[in-house]
Design a protein around this motif. Structure first.
Motif, PDB file in Angstrom:
ATOM      1  N   SER A 275       0.814  -1.221   0.000  1.00  0.00           N
ATOM      2  CA  SER A 275       0.000   0.000   0.000  1.00  0.00           C
ATOM      3  C   SER A 275       0.843   1.266   0.000  1.00  0.00           C
ATOM      4  O   SER A 275       0.343   2.345  -0.239  1.00  0.00           O
ATOM      5  CB  SER A 275      -0.923  -0.003   1.206  1.00  0.00           C
ATOM      6  N   GLY A 276       2.111   1.136   0.303  1.00  0.00           N
ATOM      7  CA  GLY A 276       2.910   2.358   0.323  1.00  0.00           C
ATOM      8  C   GLY A 276       4.369   2.076   0.559  1.00  0.00           C
ATOM      9  O   GLY A 276       4.776   0.933   0.768  1.00  0.00           O
ATOM     10  N   GLY A 277       5.157   3.135   0.508  1.00  0.00           N
ATOM     11  CA  GLY A 277       6.598   3.026   0.723  1.00  0.00           C
ATOM     12  C   GLY A 277       7.318   2.680  -0.564  1.00  0.00           C
ATOM     13  O   GLY A 277       6.712   2.586  -1.636  1.00  0.00           O
ATOM     14  N   MET A 278       8.613   2.466  -0.447  1.00  0.00           N
ATOM     15  CA  MET A 278       9.426   2.186  -1.624  1.00  0.00           C
ATOM     16  C   MET A 278      10.071   0.810  -1.490  1.00  0.00           C
ATOM     17  O   MET A 278      10.624   0.263  -2.420  1.00  0.00           O
ATOM     18  CB  MET A 278      10.504   3.260  -1.709  1.00  0.00           C
ATOM     19  N   LYS A 279      10.037   0.289  -0.279  1.00  0.00           N
ATOM     20  CA  LYS A 279      10.584  -1.045  -0.027  1.00  0.00           C
ATOM     21  C   LYS A 279       9.951  -1.588   1.247  1.00  0.00           C
ATOM     22  O   LYS A 279       9.264  -0.850   1.951  1.00  0.00           O
ATOM     23  CB  LYS A 279      12.101  -0.975   0.130  1.00  0.00           C
ATOM     24  N   GLU A 280      10.167  -2.873   1.504  1.00  0.00           N
ATOM     25  CA  GLU A 280       9.683  -3.422   2.767  1.00  0.00           C
ATOM     26  C   GLU A 280      10.606  -2.915   3.868  1.00  0.00           C
ATOM     27  O   GLU A 280      11.830  -2.934   3.698  1.00  0.00           O
ATOM     28  CB  GLU A 280       9.760  -4.961   2.750  1.00  0.00           C
ATOM     29  N   VAL A 281      10.008  -2.491   4.980  1.00  0.00           N
ATOM     30  CA  VAL A 281      10.855  -2.032   6.076  1.00  0.00           C
ATOM     31  C   VAL A 281      11.665  -3.209   6.588  1.00  0.00           C
ATOM     32  O   VAL A 281      11.145  -4.308   6.743  1.00  0.00           O
ATOM     33  CB  VAL A 281       9.994  -1.445   7.217  1.00  0.00           C
ATOM     34  N   GLY A 282      12.934  -2.965   6.793  1.00  0.00           N
ATOM     35  CA  GLY A 282      13.785  -4.020   7.331  1.00  0.00           C
ATOM     36  C   GLY A 282      14.457  -4.857   6.263  1.00  0.00           C
ATOM     37  O   GLY A 282      15.381  -5.597   6.536  1.00  0.00           O
ATOM     38  N   ALA A 283      13.987  -4.743   5.010  1.00  0.00           N
ATOM     39  CA  ALA A 283      14.635  -5.500   3.931  1.00  0.00           C
ATOM     40  C   ALA A 283      15.480  -4.519   3.106  1.00  0.00           C
ATOM     41  O   ALA A 283      15.298  -3.316   3.204  1.00  0.00           O
ATOM     42  CB  ALA A 283      13.585  -6.148   3.065  1.00  0.00           C
ATOM     43  N   ASP A 284      16.387  -5.063   2.327  1.00  0.00           N
ATOM     44  CA  ASP A 284      17.239  -4.184   1.541  1.00  0.00           C
ATOM     45  C   ASP A 284      16.543  -3.693   0.280  1.00  0.00           C
ATOM     46  O   ASP A 284      16.908  -2.700  -0.295  1.00  0.00           O
ATOM     47  CB  ASP A 284      18.544  -4.897   1.170  1.00  0.00           C
ATOM     48  N   GLY A 285      15.542  -4.415  -0.138  1.00  0.00           N
ATOM     49  CA  GLY A 285      14.839  -4.022  -1.358  1.00  0.00           C
ATOM     50  C   GLY A 285      15.646  -4.444  -2.566  1.00  0.00           C
ATOM     51  O   GLY A 285      16.782  -4.862  -2.465  1.00  0.00           O
TER      52      GLY A 285
END
Lengths: 323, 534
Positions: free
Chosen positions: A165-175
């Motif tokens: 639903s939002g953000g640019m990456k999963e929090v806590g992951a490097d993406g």
């Protein structure tokens, strides 16, 4: 031509200077101030004074502007955020990337959709296809960004759980590229709907105007295939006004990012602008405003230059003017 | 031409579909927190900084406290629990002995000592640092009313190192242990002297250490922060109270309306009730999710109405305002039971609430007659400034305005952002203003003194109230403190200097896969090192 560009660049300097003064004055006229946001109103005046000294807000207002300008010109320094104590330059640079990725993709995709559909719409004027595209274009322009954004979040993130639903990456992951793409889909759909919607109409009307020109009749009369008539003769001329539109699109997208970035928690310039306004973070706002003014001026100059390249008549007039 | 366009559109569609599929795989590989030994906490305020000398806002405070331990912390039962200090003791309510945990160590392995505590207190009290929490230390002997050291002084008269693990603090006036714990105890986040003494004090807030502290004391260490979006933390493996078994603890900044969606999708595992606010409209959705355990917090955030007495000078008009407001209707219709009616400074969670004094009941007829008696000019239109951004409060303001109109007081609602509203209140440039305030239940005096004490923004002046406030600032006998607060409640209910309307109970939610964590406004993270993931 070179002289013209140089002249435009030189004019840009006082314009930028003027913009910073106006911004500074308006910002300081607005009610509220960073001290109210940082220091609880229940504290004695001494606490507010200490904060004012720390933030440099105890100087007369004109001195504050002068200090800001001096820092900028002498050291290329935009100061520190009054809220986070981080250097404004690094805050803006950090958020510039995400905004450019989002906006750049939206602009390119939007135009890739708008230009062919606009041409098709014009060449098949009053056909069913034309009506479909024009209606779609109106829908794209008319649906407010925030509304479409929320609907998409509701459907694809909340109900179907297909997309974040939002953000640019999963929090806590490097993406990674895949994660980025997943996070981009929803905001890009909203932005593309808008960009494409706006531009299909421009391309269509610009194309229609050209299609009625005498030289196209001549081209057809000399036996050229319709594909060549449209692509070689009509499109190239129709693109000239579209170049201007693209130039205008850049600042619009830059500004439009505020709403989209807020809805999708996209870590870009728009969100920083909004939080700086809410917190009355004067130094960050000055920096952001300078960048925004720069983008508008740069986009304009760039448009003029591209204009000269695509239209020999204009190029000629520049050369004439430079003499 | 037509074919070309369709070809292009088809290619683009394929690209999008592929991208989406590719992303899906990627997501499964990477996993959301629900697949990992990671806890993501949703918050609705950005942690503007993590500077323990001056955290800005609730979330900054939570993060700073996870990195740098306070001496003690308030738990959900409003009792103080030892954190960096094993105990804080006093015999005479003037000299307080802080006994530091003997095992307490920095992440670099060095002992946390009394020198660090004294050094941090001196930093907090330094006017150049301009800490927004310095006032919490104003009770300490040798500091001024704002909690700053007088010019030219570098050490605090009332702070003394006894030995490596003991500090003695003397207060200016007799102070209860509760107030000492609520100020110095909770707000002193001890910093490592060895790392900071080499930094120029004027540059300390801008220093790298305050953005990325390399030596900390709390259960978690900072891994990455993007102030508007997230904070990523990893366990402090040498935490002296036992290291956390988690891989990560993260805070994710969201809009209020995203909390429910992300709790459902598993993108976040829990919220902090008052700092990760679930809008009332989403309460049912969140409570209906069987992956979550939910609980209501205690009534903390309270809506207060500032009344400018230069504009509404007659006590009867103010009483009319209080009688006119249908508080019960607001609580019943807008809060869906997650709140309570209030009309003073205390909610039912406060130990000082005098239960014999009932909140003013809605009485439209009485309000009307009081307006008549006070000869209020009914043609006058009062500006009712209301904090924007809280949908429930916006609706409540409409009910209030309608109630007041029925009583004969015309108002015009002005939705205002926080900065403007605070500025108007500070400058007394308002008629009526509604603002949310959370008063610390165990130490309400600083807020109450600001609201109705000398120089208050309501323009209220009552000699007896000033006497009570002065007495409260030195009283150490809890029974007498309760009596004084009772008297204060009686006076303020009669004179209505600053009525409150309702207090909300924030909704807390936690995913059932998390063990040991209970969302709470106070003390939620005290046992964070024991949280585990199923």
């Amino acid at each position: 031509m070179f002289g013209y560009i140089l002249r435009r660049l030189l004019i840009a300097v006082p314009v930028l200077f003027g913009v910073t003064i106006i911004n500074f004055i308006i910002m300081r006229m607005a009610p509220g101030n960073p001290i109210d946001m940082l220091v609880s109103p229940k504290l004695p005046d001494a606490a507010r004074e200490a904060k004012a000294i720390e933030l440099g807000l105890n100087d007369p207002v004109y001195m504050q502007y002068w200090n800001w300008l001096k820092n900028l010109v002498m050291h290329g320094d935009l100061g520190y955020s009054m809220y986070t104590s981080e250097p404004v330059v690094s805050m803006i640079l950090e958020r510039m990337g995400p905004t450019l990725i989002l906006m750049g993709t939206a602009l390119v995709l939007g135009l890739l959709i708008a230009i062919p559909l606009g041409i098709l719409s014009a060449t098949k004027q009053y056909s069913k296809l034309d009506y479909i595209f024009v209606t779609g274009s109106f829908l794209g322009i008319s649906i407010p960004n925030f509304f479409l954004g929320l609907i998409l979040v509701y459907v694809f993130a909340v109900q179907l759980n297909w997309l974040p639903s939002g953000g640019m990456k999963e929090v806590g992951a490097d993406g990674g590229f895949g994660t980025l793409l997943m996070h981009m889909i929803l905001p890009i759909i909203v932005l593309v709907a808008n960009v494409a919607g706006r531009n299909i109409r421009y391309v269509r009307s610009s194309m229609l105007e050209i299609l009625g020109q005498d030289y196209l009749r001549t081209a057809r009369a000399k036996g050229l295939k319709e594909v060549f008539v449209v692509n070689r003769h009509a499109l190239r001329n129709a693109l000239i006004p579209i170049v201007t539109i693209i130039g205008l699109e850049i600042p619009i997208l830059f500004g439009g990012a505020v709403v989209i970035e807020q809805i999708f928690s996209w870590p870009g310039i728009g969100q920083l602008t909004l939080s700086s306004i809410m917190n009355r973070d004067y130094s960050t706002l000055m920096g952001l405003n300078l960048v925004a003014a720069f983008v508008v001026i740069a986009a304009n100059i760039l448009t003029d230059i591209v204009y000269a390249f695509v239209d020999p008549r204009i190029r000629k007039s520049y050369v004439g003017g430079a003499k | 031409m037509f074919k070309k366009v369709w070809l292009m559109m088809t290619v683009m569609t394929i690209v999008f579909v592929l991208a989406a599929c590719g992303g899906k795989d990627d997501k499964q590989e990477q996993g959301q927190s629900s697949d990992k030994n990671v806890i993501n906490v949703g918050v609705t305020y950005a942690p503007s900084n993590i500077n323990p000398l001056q955290p800005v806002g609730l979330v900054s405070t939570y993060v700073s406290n996870l990195l740098f331990l306070p001496l003690v912390d308030l738990d959900s039962d409003l009792k103080y629990q030892p954190m960096l200090a094993d105990s804080i003791e006093t015999k005479d309510n003037k000299t307080f002995t802080i006994n530091l945990n003997k095992e307490a160590k920095w992440t670099n392995g060095k002992d946390i000592t009394a020198d660090d505590v004294v050094f941090t207190m001196e930093l907090m009290a330094n006017p150049t640092v301009a800490s927004n929490y310095a006032y919490m230390f104003a009770i300490v002997d040798g500091l001024d009313d704002a909690g700053f050291l007088p010019k030219g002084k570098e050490s605090i008269k009332g702070v003394k190192k006894v030995d490596d693990k003991t500090v003695e603090v003397t207060t200016k006036k007799p102070t209860t242990l509760t107030i000492f714990e609520d100020t110095v105890g909770r707000y002193l986040l001890t910093l490592p002297k060895s790392e900071l003494e080499k930094i120029d004090v004027a540059e300390i807030n801008k220093s790298d250490f305050m953005k990325n502290p390399t030596v900390t004391s709390g259960p978690f260490k900072l891994s990455k922060i993007d102030t508007d979006h997230y904070v990523e933390m990893v366990p402090n493996k040498d935490y002296f109270k036992g290291a956390s078994k988690l891989e990560q603890l993260n805070f994710k900044v969201l809009q209020g309306n995203q909390i429910a969606a992300q709790l459902k999708s598993g993108e976040i595992d829990m919220n902090i009730p008052s700092a990760g606010v679930v809008p009332v409209s989403d309460f049912e959705t969140v409570k209906g999710l069987d992956t979550l355990t939910t609980n209501y917090g205690q009534p903390l955030a309270t809506q207060f109405m500032y009344i400018n007495e230069d504009v509404v000078s007659d006590e009867k008009t103010r009483q009319a305002i209080s009688y006119a407001m249908n508080r019960q209707q607001i609580v019943d219709s807008l809060l869906k039971g997650a709140g309570e009616v209030t009309d003073g400074f205390f909610t039912s969670m406060s130990p000082y609430l005098d239960e014999n004094i009932k909140p003013v009941a809605y009485d439209a007829a009485k309000a009307k007659s009081l307006v008549e008696e006070s000869k209020w000019d009914k043609t006058k239109k009062l500006k009712l400034a209301v904090l924007s951004g809280d949908a429930t409060l916006e609706k409540a303001a409409n009910i209030m305005a309608e109630n007041l109109r029925s009583a004969g007081i015309e108002t015009q609602i002005q939705m205002t952002d926080l900065s403007t509203l605070l500025d108007d209140i500070v400058k007394k440039d308002y008629d009526l203003a509604v603002l949310t305030v959370s008063i610390t239940p165990v130490n309400p005096l600083p807020d109450i003194a600001y609201f109705i004490g000398e120089g208050n923004p309501n323009g209220y002046d009552n000699k007896r109230v000033n006497e009570i406030l002065a007495a409260l600032s030195t009283e150490v006998d809890e029974a007498k403190i309760e009596k004084l607060y009772s008297e204060l409640q009686e006076i303020t209910q009669q004179e209505v200097p600053m009525p409150s309307i309702y207090a909300t109970k924030a909704l807390g939610a936690v995913n059932k896969r998390i063990q040991g964590a209970t969302p709470s406004d106070f003390g939620m993270f005290i046992n964070v090192n024991e949280w585990t993931v199923k």
